[in-house]
Design an enzyme around this catalytic site. Sequence first.
Site, PDB file in Angstrom:
ATOM      1  CD  GLU A  82      -2.338  11.289 -21.704  1.00 35.68           C
ATOM      2  OE1 GLU A  82      -3.295  12.022 -22.058  1.00 35.68           O
ATOM      3  OE2 GLU A  82      -2.461  10.098 -21.372  1.00 35.68           O
ATOM      4  NE  ARG A  92      -9.456   5.578  -9.018  1.00 38.39           N
ATOM      5  CZ  ARG A  92      -8.815   4.474  -8.631  1.00 38.39           C
ATOM      6  NH1 ARG A  92      -9.294   3.736  -7.639  1.00 38.39           N
ATOM      7  NH2 ARG A  92      -7.696   4.109  -9.218  1.00 38.39           N
ATOM      8  CB  CYS A 145       0.149  11.091 -14.584  1.00 44.56           C
ATOM      9  SG  CYS A 145       1.005   9.532 -14.274  1.00 44.56           S
ATOM     10  CG  HIS A 167      -0.401   7.998 -19.094  1.00 42.37           C
ATOM     11  ND1 HIS A 167      -1.206   9.120 -19.105  1.00 42.37           N
ATOM     12  CD2 HIS A 167      -0.113   7.775 -17.785  1.00 42.37           C
ATOM     13  CE1 HIS A 167      -1.387   9.556 -17.871  1.00 42.37           C
ATOM     14  NE2 HIS A 167      -0.741   8.753 -17.048  1.00 42.37           N
TER      15      HIS A 167
END
Length: 209
Positions: A82, A92, A145, A167
């Site tokens: 990342e 969500r 995360c 990830h």
Amino acid sequence: MNILVTGFEPFGGAAVNESWQAVQCLEERWVAEGRPERLVVARLPVTFAGAPANLSRLLAEHSPQVVVCVGLAAGSRTVRLERVALNVVDARIPDNAGRSPVDEPVVADGPVAHLSSLPLKAALGAVRETGVPVSVSNTAGTYVCNATFYALAHALAGTDARAGFVHVPGADAVPPAEAARALAAVVRTAADHRAGRIEELVLAAGTEH
């Protein structure tokens, strides 16, 4: 040199979290290889409050020069290095404490984003050599995360630590033992870069969308 690597507990009704399984496999590899650096591993809660708080405690306790936080990207087919942590939470699904904040900052009055301080392109090259599929990602999402990545980068901004987020895919795409090979390459590369033994690479890994 102190190195901290974290994974996460299960969430969303899953029985396991492959990020923590991969970190545990990494710890076993590190011991077997006899690496001179001190490796500390820890499992973080999947909560917007608990993950940064636990990480902050670990940073204060161990003063690591290299930190790699690891999370699960279940739909991914590659290990994702990342690049960017955004100062936004947009959940969500609820976290493991039942909280689902929307459009809130990770750190009030913090900058819009932080970049990883890992040598991403050198790490990309090192992981490629292991044969594990890997890519550079420009979004860590807006869930726990990303919040953890942002909190990490914010805490270590202005220091000479190498810190970032990786990830790993679900076990159906990359088994945890293989993901651990990739993580070992990332951590070794970060440690060597921090010690001045290697330089960052200029290596194209961008996207058109």
